[in-house]
Design a protein around this motif. Structure first.
Motif, PDB file in Angstrom:
ATOM      1  N   ALA A   1      -6.809   9.468  -2.605  1.00  0.00           N
ATOM      2  CA  ALA A   1      -5.532   9.594  -1.888  1.00  0.00           C
ATOM      3  C   ALA A   1      -5.724   9.311  -0.400  1.00  0.00           C
ATOM      4  CB  ALA A   1      -4.956  10.993  -2.101  1.00  0.00           C
ATOM      5  N   LYS A   2      -6.812   9.784   0.182  1.00  0.00           N
ATOM      6  CA  LYS A   2      -7.103   9.510   1.599  1.00  0.00           C
ATOM      7  C   LYS A   2      -7.288   8.020   1.843  1.00  0.00           C
ATOM      8  CE  LYS A   2      -9.438  13.835   2.839  1.00  0.00           C
ATOM      9  NZ  LYS A   2     -10.746  14.391   3.251  1.00  0.00           N
ATOM     10  N   LYS A   3      -7.994   7.349   0.923  1.00  0.00           N
ATOM     11  CA  LYS A   3      -8.211   5.907   1.071  1.00  0.00           C
ATOM     12  C   LYS A   3      -6.887   5.153   1.050  1.00  0.00           C
ATOM     13  CE  LYS A   3     -11.202   5.017  -2.175  1.00  0.00           C
ATOM     14  NZ  LYS A   3     -12.229   4.449  -3.060  1.00  0.00           N
ATOM     15  N   LYS A   4      -5.969   5.575   0.185  1.00  0.00           N
ATOM     16  CA  LYS A   4      -4.665   4.913   0.098  1.00  0.00           C
ATOM     17  C   LYS A   4      -3.905   5.095   1.411  1.00  0.00           C
ATOM     18  CE  LYS A   4      -2.993   3.012  -2.876  1.00  0.00           C
ATOM     19  NZ  LYS A   4      -2.919   1.588  -3.197  1.00  0.00           N
ATOM     20  N   ILE A   5      -3.940   6.297   1.987  1.00  0.00           N
ATOM     21  CA  ILE A   5      -3.270   6.532   3.270  1.00  0.00           C
ATOM     22  C   ILE A   5      -3.877   5.641   4.346  1.00  0.00           C
ATOM     23  CG2 ILE A   5      -2.932   8.191   5.151  1.00  0.00           C
ATOM     24  CD1 ILE A   5      -2.693  10.380   2.998  1.00  0.00           C
ATOM     25  N   MET A   6      -5.196   5.603   4.420  1.00  0.00           N
ATOM     26  CA  MET A   6      -5.855   4.824   5.472  1.00  0.00           C
ATOM     27  C   MET A   6      -5.595   3.321   5.313  1.00  0.00           C
ATOM     28  SD  MET A   6      -6.926   7.139   7.384  1.00  0.00           S
ATOM     29  CE  MET A   6      -7.766   6.118   8.575  1.00  0.00           C
ATOM     30  N   SER A   7      -5.484   2.840   4.097  1.00  0.00           N
ATOM     31  CA  SER A   7      -5.262   1.405   3.893  1.00  0.00           C
ATOM     32  C   SER A   7      -3.848   0.984   4.264  1.00  0.00           C
ATOM     33  CB  SER A   7      -5.568   1.015   2.447  1.00  0.00           C
ATOM     34  OG  SER A   7      -4.575   1.511   1.570  1.00  0.00           O
ATOM     35  N   LEU A   8      -2.916   1.930   4.298  1.00  0.00           N
ATOM     36  CA  LEU A   8      -1.517   1.611   4.591  1.00  0.00           C
ATOM     37  C   LEU A   8      -1.018   2.316   5.852  1.00  0.00           C
ATOM     38  CD1 LEU A   8      -0.279   1.883   0.923  1.00  0.00           C
ATOM     39  CD2 LEU A   8      -0.576  -0.204   2.245  1.00  0.00           C
ATOM     40  N   TYR A   9      -1.930   2.868   6.640  1.00  0.00           N
ATOM     41  CA  TYR A   9      -1.548   3.655   7.813  1.00  0.00           C
ATOM     42  C   TYR A   9      -0.695   2.851   8.790  1.00  0.00           C
ATOM     43  CZ  TYR A   9      -1.769   6.539  11.963  1.00  0.00           C
ATOM     44  OH  TYR A   9      -1.425   7.295  13.038  1.00  0.00           O
ATOM     45  N   GLU A  10       0.356   3.474   9.279  1.00  0.00           N
ATOM     46  CA  GLU A  10       1.203   2.893  10.315  1.00  0.00           C
ATOM     47  C   GLU A  10       1.427   3.964  11.384  1.00  0.00           C
ATOM     48  OE1 GLU A  10       4.712   0.734   9.048  1.00  0.00           O
ATOM     49  OE2 GLU A  10       3.879   0.619   7.020  1.00  0.00           O
ATOM     50  N   GLU A  11       1.236   3.581  12.630  1.00  0.00           N
ATOM     51  CA  GLU A  11       1.409   4.488  13.771  1.00  0.00           C
ATOM     52  C   GLU A  11       2.812   5.085  13.771  1.00  0.00           C
ATOM     53  OE1 GLU A  11      -0.303   6.084  17.342  1.00  0.00           O
ATOM     54  OE2 GLU A  11      -1.230   4.531  16.142  1.00  0.00           O
ATOM     55  N   ASP A  12       2.924   6.347  14.156  1.00  0.00           N
ATOM     56  CA  ASP A  12       4.201   7.054  14.326  1.00  0.00           C
ATOM     57  C   ASP A  12       4.987   7.241  13.033  1.00  0.00           C
ATOM     58  OD1 ASP A  12       3.747   7.323  17.084  1.00  0.00           O
ATOM     59  OD2 ASP A  12       4.702   5.393  17.486  1.00  0.00           O
ATOM     60  N   LYS A  13       4.319   7.241  11.909  1.00  0.00           N
ATOM     61  CA  LYS A  13       4.999   7.499  10.641  1.00  0.00           C
ATOM     62  C   LYS A  13       4.315   8.664   9.927  1.00  0.00           C
ATOM     63  CE  LYS A  13       7.011   3.020  10.045  1.00  0.00           C
ATOM     64  NZ  LYS A  13       7.384   1.970   9.123  1.00  0.00           N
ATOM     65  N   HIS A  14       5.077   9.356   9.120  1.00  0.00           N
ATOM     66  CA  HIS A  14       4.584  10.488   8.343  1.00  0.00           C
ATOM     67  C   HIS A  14       4.050   9.954   7.016  1.00  0.00           C
ATOM     68  CE1 HIS A  14       4.500  14.530   6.663  1.00  0.00           C
ATOM     69  NE2 HIS A  14       5.125  14.045   5.605  1.00  0.00           N
ATOM     70  N   HIS A  15       2.823  10.347   6.642  1.00  0.00           N
ATOM     71  CA  HIS A  15       2.165   9.841   5.434  1.00  0.00           C
ATOM     72  C   HIS A  15       1.824  10.989   4.483  1.00  0.00           C
ATOM     73  CE1 HIS A  15       1.410   6.848   8.525  1.00  0.00           C
ATOM     74  NE2 HIS A  15       1.275   5.969   7.566  1.00  0.00           N
ATOM     75  N   VAL A  16       2.081  10.785   3.207  1.00  0.00           N
ATOM     76  CA  VAL A  16       1.654  11.718   2.165  1.00  0.00           C
ATOM     77  C   VAL A  16       0.995  10.881   1.073  1.00  0.00           C
ATOM     78  CG1 VAL A  16       2.381  13.398   0.438  1.00  0.00           C
ATOM     79  CG2 VAL A  16       3.568  13.299   2.645  1.00  0.00           C
ATOM     80  N   GLY A  17      -0.238  11.212   0.741  1.00  0.00           N
ATOM     81  CA  GLY A  17      -0.959  10.479  -0.288  1.00  0.00           C
ATOM     82  C   GLY A  17      -1.153  11.326  -1.530  1.00  0.00           C
ATOM     83  N   ALA A  18      -1.276  10.659  -2.673  1.00  0.00           N
ATOM     84  CA  ALA A  18      -1.512  11.359  -3.931  1.00  0.00           C
ATOM     85  C   ALA A  18      -2.353  10.479  -4.848  1.00  0.00           C
ATOM     86  CB  ALA A  18      -0.189  11.690  -4.610  1.00  0.00           C
ATOM     87  N   ALA A  19      -3.068  11.116  -5.742  1.00  0.00           N
ATOM     88  CA  ALA A  19      -3.834  10.383  -6.744  1.00  0.00           C
ATOM     89  C   ALA A  19      -3.861  11.209  -8.031  1.00  0.00           C
ATOM     90  CB  ALA A  19      -5.258  10.122  -6.267  1.00  0.00           C
ATOM     91  N   ILE A  20      -3.791  10.515  -9.153  1.00  0.00           N
ATOM     92  CA  ILE A  20      -3.903  11.174 -10.462  1.00  0.00           C
ATOM     93  C   ILE A  20      -4.938  10.442 -11.296  1.00  0.00           C
ATOM     94  CG2 ILE A  20      -1.526  12.034 -10.456  1.00  0.00           C
ATOM     95  CD1 ILE A  20      -0.834   9.772 -12.421  1.00  0.00           C
ATOM     96  N   ARG A  21      -5.483  11.143 -12.257  1.00  0.00           N
ATOM     97  CA  ARG A  21      -6.437  10.530 -13.189  1.00  0.00           C
ATOM     98  C   ARG A  21      -5.779  10.509 -14.568  1.00  0.00           C
ATOM     99  NH1 ARG A  21     -11.615  10.279 -12.154  1.00  0.00           N
ATOM    100  NH2 ARG A  21     -11.518  12.117 -10.854  1.00  0.00           N
ATOM    101  N   MET A  22      -5.718   9.321 -15.151  1.00  0.00           N
ATOM    102  CA  MET A  22      -5.131   9.164 -16.480  1.00  0.00           C
ATOM    103  C   MET A  22      -6.137   9.620 -17.540  1.00  0.00           C
ATOM    104  SD  MET A  22      -2.328   8.000 -15.340  1.00  0.00           S
ATOM    105  CE  MET A  22      -1.457   7.567 -16.822  1.00  0.00           C
ATOM    106  N   LYS A  23      -5.667   9.815 -18.759  1.00  0.00           N
ATOM    107  CA  LYS A  23      -6.552  10.205 -19.857  1.00  0.00           C
ATOM    108  C   LYS A  23      -7.674   9.197 -20.059  1.00  0.00           C
ATOM    109  CE  LYS A  23      -3.369  12.968 -22.599  1.00  0.00           C
ATOM    110  NZ  LYS A  23      -2.723  13.135 -23.918  1.00  0.00           N
TER     111      LYS A  23
END
Length: 69
Positions: free
Chosen positions: A17-39
């Protein structure tokens, strides 16, 4: 309050989830990341990016954008 220790698999999801936030980071915006693991073991991560002063927000899963307002 009862707490649980994080497992290595928990930490792996948090890191994804942190990697996804960092790859799409934009200044002055609020970010929430999430990750799930499938079966199957596949991990899917996403990020919600919102400009604090605007009602417009976007949600991105992998490389596809979905915009909402």
């Amino acid at each position: 309050m009862h707490t649980f220790d994080l497992t290595p698999k928990d930490v792996e999801l948090i890191d994804e989830a942190k990697k996804k936030i960092m790859s799409l980071y934009e200044e002055d915006k609020h970010h929430v990341g999430a990750a799930i693991r499938m079966k199957t073991g596949e991990m899917i991560s996403a990020v919600h990016i919102e400009l604090a002063a605007s009602a417009e927000s976007s949600f991105q899963i992998s490389d596809q954008n979905v915009l909402s307002s």
